[in-house]
Motif scaffolding. Structure first.
Motif, PDB file in Angstrom:
ATOM      1  N   GLN A   1       0.838  -1.189   0.000  1.00  0.00           N
ATOM      2  CA  GLN A   1       0.000   0.000   0.000  1.00  0.00           C
ATOM      3  C   GLN A   1       0.881   1.250   0.000  1.00  0.00           C
ATOM      4  OE1 GLN A   1      -3.406   0.150  -0.059  1.00  0.00           O
ATOM      5  NE2 GLN A   1      -3.397  -2.073  -0.330  1.00  0.00           N
ATOM      6  N   PRO A   2       0.355   2.383  -0.487  1.00  0.00           N
ATOM      7  CA  PRO A   2       1.114   3.634  -0.351  1.00  0.00           C
ATOM      8  C   PRO A   2       1.202   4.035   1.113  1.00  0.00           C
ATOM      9  CG  PRO A   2      -1.110   4.084  -1.119  1.00  0.00           C
ATOM     10  CD  PRO A   2      -0.948   2.589  -1.130  1.00  0.00           C
ATOM     11  N   ARG A   3       2.081   4.992   1.389  1.00  0.00           N
ATOM     12  CA  ARG A   3       2.175   5.468   2.774  1.00  0.00           C
ATOM     13  C   ARG A   3       0.865   6.106   3.199  1.00  0.00           C
ATOM     14  NH1 ARG A   3       3.784  11.136   3.369  1.00  0.00           N
ATOM     15  NH2 ARG A   3       4.212  12.124   1.363  1.00  0.00           N
ATOM     16  N   ASP A   4       0.708   6.337   4.486  1.00  0.00           N
ATOM     17  CA  ASP A   4      -0.518   6.910   5.024  1.00  0.00           C
ATOM     18  C   ASP A   4      -0.725   8.318   4.472  1.00  0.00           C
ATOM     19  OD1 ASP A   4      -2.702   7.686   6.458  1.00  0.00           O
ATOM     20  OD2 ASP A   4      -1.714   7.718   8.412  1.00  0.00           O
ATOM     21  N   LEU A   5      -1.773   8.474   3.684  1.00  0.00           N
ATOM     22  CA  LEU A   5      -2.090   9.766   3.077  1.00  0.00           C
ATOM     23  C   LEU A   5      -3.378  10.351   3.649  1.00  0.00           C
ATOM     24  CD1 LEU A   5      -1.283   8.868  -0.644  1.00  0.00           C
ATOM     25  CD2 LEU A   5       0.159  10.149   0.944  1.00  0.00           C
ATOM     26  N   SER A   6      -3.769   9.898   4.824  1.00  0.00           N
ATOM     27  CA  SER A   6      -5.054  10.322   5.378  1.00  0.00           C
ATOM     28  C   SER A   6      -5.087  11.809   5.713  1.00  0.00           C
ATOM     29  CB  SER A   6      -5.384   9.497   6.633  1.00  0.00           C
ATOM     30  OG  SER A   6      -4.354   9.618   7.606  1.00  0.00           O
ATOM     31  N   ASP A   7      -3.921  12.422   5.938  1.00  0.00           N
ATOM     32  CA  ASP A   7      -3.884  13.852   6.229  1.00  0.00           C
ATOM     33  C   ASP A   7      -3.868  14.707   4.963  1.00  0.00           C
ATOM     34  OD1 ASP A   7      -3.890  13.474   8.938  1.00  0.00           O
ATOM     35  OD2 ASP A   7      -1.710  13.587   9.155  1.00  0.00           O
ATOM     36  N   HIS A   8      -3.798  14.073   3.803  1.00  0.00           N
ATOM     37  CA  HIS A   8      -3.718  14.801   2.546  1.00  0.00           C
ATOM     38  C   HIS A   8      -5.118  15.014   1.981  1.00  0.00           C
ATOM     39  CE1 HIS A   8       0.716  14.380   1.916  1.00  0.00           C
ATOM     40  NE2 HIS A   8       0.508  13.487   2.853  1.00  0.00           N
ATOM     41  N   VAL A   9      -5.370  16.221   1.512  1.00  0.00           N
ATOM     42  CA  VAL A   9      -6.663  16.570   0.930  1.00  0.00           C
ATOM     43  C   VAL A   9      -6.464  16.835  -0.555  1.00  0.00           C
ATOM     44  CG1 VAL A   9      -8.588  18.196   0.975  1.00  0.00           C
ATOM     45  CG2 VAL A   9      -7.431  17.570   3.113  1.00  0.00           C
ATOM     46  N   ALA A  10      -7.278  16.233  -1.385  1.00  0.00           N
ATOM     47  CA  ALA A  10      -7.149  16.419  -2.824  1.00  0.00           C
ATOM     48  C   ALA A  10      -7.496  17.847  -3.212  1.00  0.00           C
ATOM     49  CB  ALA A  10      -8.051  15.436  -3.560  1.00  0.00           C
ATOM     50  N   TYR A  11      -6.758  18.379  -4.173  1.00  0.00           N
ATOM     51  CA  TYR A  11      -7.026  19.725  -4.672  1.00  0.00           C
ATOM     52  C   TYR A  11      -8.287  19.716  -5.528  1.00  0.00           C
ATOM     53  CZ  TYR A  11      -6.540  24.077  -7.263  1.00  0.00           C
ATOM     54  OH  TYR A  11      -6.767  25.299  -7.819  1.00  0.00           O
ATOM     55  N   GLU A  12      -9.164  20.686  -5.294  1.00  0.00           N
ATOM     56  CA  GLU A  12     -10.396  20.807  -6.067  1.00  0.00           C
ATOM     57  C   GLU A  12     -10.227  21.903  -7.113  1.00  0.00           C
ATOM     58  OE1 GLU A  12     -14.187  20.985  -4.087  1.00  0.00           O
ATOM     59  OE2 GLU A  12     -13.369  20.034  -2.286  1.00  0.00           O
ATOM     60  N   ALA A  13     -10.088  21.490  -8.364  1.00  0.00           N
ATOM     61  CA  ALA A  13      -9.949  22.459  -9.451  1.00  0.00           C
ATOM     62  C   ALA A  13     -11.324  22.935  -9.908  1.00  0.00           C
ATOM     63  CB  ALA A  13      -9.206  21.823 -10.624  1.00  0.00           C
ATOM     64  N   GLY A  14     -11.360  24.117 -10.518  1.00  0.00           N
ATOM     65  CA  GLY A  14     -12.602  24.607 -11.095  1.00  0.00           C
ATOM     66  C   GLY A  14     -13.069  23.694 -12.218  1.00  0.00           C
ATOM     67  N   ARG A  15     -14.371  23.567 -12.391  1.00  0.00           N
ATOM     68  CA  ARG A  15     -14.917  22.650 -13.390  1.00  0.00           C
ATOM     69  C   ARG A  15     -14.838  23.260 -14.782  1.00  0.00           C
ATOM     70  NH1 ARG A  15     -20.468  20.319 -12.141  1.00  0.00           N
ATOM     71  NH2 ARG A  15     -19.549  18.460 -13.088  1.00  0.00           N
ATOM     72  N   GLY A  16     -14.548  22.406 -15.782  1.00  0.00           N
ATOM     73  CA  GLY A  16     -14.419  22.857 -17.150  1.00  0.00           C
ATOM     74  C   GLY A  16     -15.737  22.828 -17.901  1.00  0.00           C
ATOM     75  N   ILE A  17     -15.785  23.549 -19.021  1.00  0.00           N
ATOM     76  CA  ILE A  17     -17.012  23.649 -19.811  1.00  0.00           C
ATOM     77  C   ILE A  17     -17.442  22.278 -20.322  1.00  0.00           C
ATOM     78  CG2 ILE A  17     -17.930  24.481 -22.017  1.00  0.00           C
ATOM     79  CD1 ILE A  17     -16.517  27.113 -21.528  1.00  0.00           C
ATOM     80  N   GLU A  18     -16.517  21.508 -20.883  1.00  0.00           N
ATOM     81  CA  GLU A  18     -16.878  20.217 -21.445  1.00  0.00           C
ATOM     82  C   GLU A  18     -17.438  19.286 -20.378  1.00  0.00           C
ATOM     83  OE1 GLU A  18     -14.078  21.781 -21.924  1.00  0.00           O
ATOM     84  OE2 GLU A  18     -14.203  22.319 -24.058  1.00  0.00           O
ATOM     85  N   GLU A  19     -16.826  19.312 -19.196  1.00  0.00           N
ATOM     86  CA  GLU A  19     -17.290  18.475 -18.093  1.00  0.00           C
ATOM     87  C   GLU A  19     -18.719  18.835 -17.688  1.00  0.00           C
ATOM     88  OE1 GLU A  19     -16.139  17.738 -13.366  1.00  0.00           O
ATOM     89  OE2 GLU A  19     -15.026  19.183 -14.590  1.00  0.00           O
ATOM     90  N   VAL A  20     -18.984  20.117 -17.529  1.00  0.00           N
ATOM     91  CA  VAL A  20     -20.315  20.564 -17.115  1.00  0.00           C
ATOM     92  C   VAL A  20     -21.347  20.287 -18.206  1.00  0.00           C
ATOM     93  CG1 VAL A  20     -21.705  22.598 -16.536  1.00  0.00           C
ATOM     94  CG2 VAL A  20     -19.427  22.309 -15.522  1.00  0.00           C
ATOM     95  N   ALA A  21     -20.993  20.592 -19.451  1.00  0.00           N
ATOM     96  CA  ALA A  21     -21.927  20.378 -20.555  1.00  0.00           C
ATOM     97  C   ALA A  21     -22.291  18.903 -20.687  1.00  0.00           C
ATOM     98  CB  ALA A  21     -21.315  20.888 -21.856  1.00  0.00           C
TER      99      ALA A  21
ATOM    100  N   SER B   1     -21.145  25.171 -26.238  1.00  0.00           N
ATOM    101  CA  SER B   1     -21.209  26.571 -26.680  1.00  0.00           C
ATOM    102  C   SER B   1     -22.180  27.400 -25.852  1.00  0.00           C
ATOM    103  CB  SER B   1     -21.596  26.645 -28.159  1.00  0.00           C
ATOM    104  OG  SER B   1     -22.915  26.152 -28.357  1.00  0.00           O
ATOM    105  N   GLU B   2     -23.028  26.745 -25.062  1.00  0.00           N
ATOM    106  CA  GLU B   2     -23.997  27.467 -24.233  1.00  0.00           C
ATOM    107  C   GLU B   2     -23.358  28.068 -22.987  1.00  0.00           C
ATOM    108  OE1 GLU B   2     -27.134  24.829 -23.206  1.00  0.00           O
ATOM    109  OE2 GLU B   2     -27.741  24.436 -25.273  1.00  0.00           O
ATOM    110  N   PHE B   3     -22.113  27.686 -22.678  1.00  0.00           N
ATOM    111  CA  PHE B   3     -21.512  28.036 -21.391  1.00  0.00           C
ATOM    112  C   PHE B   3     -20.340  28.999 -21.539  1.00  0.00           C
ATOM    113  CE2 PHE B   3     -23.492  23.930 -20.915  1.00  0.00           C
ATOM    114  CZ  PHE B   3     -24.091  23.976 -19.665  1.00  0.00           C
TER     115      PHE B   3
END
Length: 381
Positions: A2-22, A30-32
């Motif tokens: 297993q990887p080392r203990d990463l329980s204290d690490h929080v994933a970075y939340e990036a802004g959502r892209g147009i293609e993902e939302v559409a 093109s609506e966004f």
């Protein structure tokens, strides 16, 4: 295994892209418009786009010459020695380099809250511990040396973001100097100026070099990026400017050729295209002023290419704005559940954002939930 203990690490939340939302909403992209990630509304410099195409045929070679050329250009821009410029794969890479150069296991790093999550993430990757100082809403997110010193406890690295994301506030050079004066000799103060081009303030590089009447210092570093004003977020290019005494450390912490041939050539071209940067900065200044004047909610003063808006329920408002075709940043992940961040766009994009947020706020019912027909169409304004 297993990887080392990463329980204290929080994933970075990036802004959502147009293609993902559409795709999620089953709509045409093109609506966004996307005003969630503080990207350049004018795109990259045309000169940088040409440089990217021209450099494509040379990507089979390691970018040694490109590194040297860009390092020299950045050093000339700031009037420092080449060895004081640490090129990196985005500003994030420069954060990693500075932590590699400073942190021993269990050293502490003091970061602002709200603030950029990667400061703490990078510190933990390098086996450091993370402490926080607050930038208070009650003080309109003002940044002062006293506010940091109230939480400071001999930390190895202290991070200051000026202009600050997501609030847009800055820390004056006099306050940065005071903070450096009143922290320990072995504390490195890093000033993240990712949005520095948009602010009407001198860079903290003046403190490193002893300009503008300041004494030269060996305990301050400055972070810069090509992602914002230069419009090169997609190629990942940033750098740190460090004291002269730190120059030899770069070779020992640098990931080999982290800044690619394409990134370096694009960066060189973008630096020469002053007209593109000036246009970008002017657009941001006009956009943030218009949003402060026209949005029917409190908008904080900002020196970045974005504004922070108090909408009461960030998740509800951001979701409804997205459904109406304007993607903004819900700042709940920053610990600001009442606020959204809106990137400065073109005149048309900014006006659409203003009209959309005002319409959504007007349609909120007494419980703070959008009281709108779920089949409402996306605005074309």
């Amino acid at each position: 295994m297993q990887p080392r203990d990463l329980s204290d690490h929080v994933a970075y939340e990036a802004g959502r892209g147009i293609e993902e939302v559409a795709r999620e909403l089953g709509r045409d992209p093109s609506e966004f418009v996307k005003l969630a990630s503080n990207e350049n509304p004018h795109g990259p410099s045309p000169a940088a786009a040409v440089a990217l195409r021209d450099a494509a045929s040379s990507v089979s070679s390691y970018p040694k010459a490109a590194h040297a050329d860009l390092t020299a250009a950045v050093a000339d821009r700031w009037n420092v020695d080449d060895q004081q410029v640490w090129l990196a794969n985005g500003g994030d890479g420069a954060i990693d380099y500075l932590h590699r150069a400073t942190l021993d296991p269990s050293d502490t790093v003091c970061v602002p809250t709200p603030g950029f999550a990667y400061y703490g993430m990078s510190a933990r990757y390098h086996h450091g511990e993370v402490r926080e100082y607050a930038i208070e809403r009650e003080d309109d997110f003002a940044q002062t040396a006293e506010g940091v010193l109230d939480s400071y406890d001999g930390d190895r690295v202290v991070w200051v973001t000026s202009p600050h994301n997501p609030t847009g506030s800055t820390m004056p050079l006099s306050e940065i100097e005071r903070l450096a004066d009143e922290t320990d000799d072995e504390t490195l103060l890093v000033v993240d100026e990712a949005y520095g081009e948009f602010a009407d303030r001198d860079s903290a590089v003046a403190l490193i070099e002893g300009r503008e009447g300041y004494d030269a210092r060996d305990d301050i570093a400055v972070l810069r990026t090509f992602s914002k004003a230069y419009g090169l977020a997609g190629v990942r290019l940033g750098y740190a400017v460090v004291p002269g005494e730190w120059s030899e450390a770069y070779a020992r912490v640098n990931t080999p050729f982290a800044a690619s041939e394409l990134a370096c050539r694009a960066g060189l071209a973008a630096m020469d295209d002053e007209e593109h940067v000036e246009r970008t900065v002017e657009t941001a200044r006009e956009s943030r002023k218009h949003m402060r004047d026209a949005i029917d909610a409190h908008v904080w003063e900002s020196e970045g290419n974005f504004v922070l808006v108090d909408v009461g329920d960030a998740s509800a408002v951001a979701e409804e704005m997205q459904r109406r075709g304007v993607i903004v940043r819900d700042c709940s992940s920053f610990g600001l559940p009442a606020c959204i961040r809106i990137t400065c766009g073109t005149d048309e994009e900014t006006e659409r954002a203003v009209e959309t947020v005002n319409d959504v706020l007007a349609d909120l019912d007494a419980d703070g939930e959008p009281a709108m027909d779920s089949e409402a169409e996306v605005s074309d304004t």
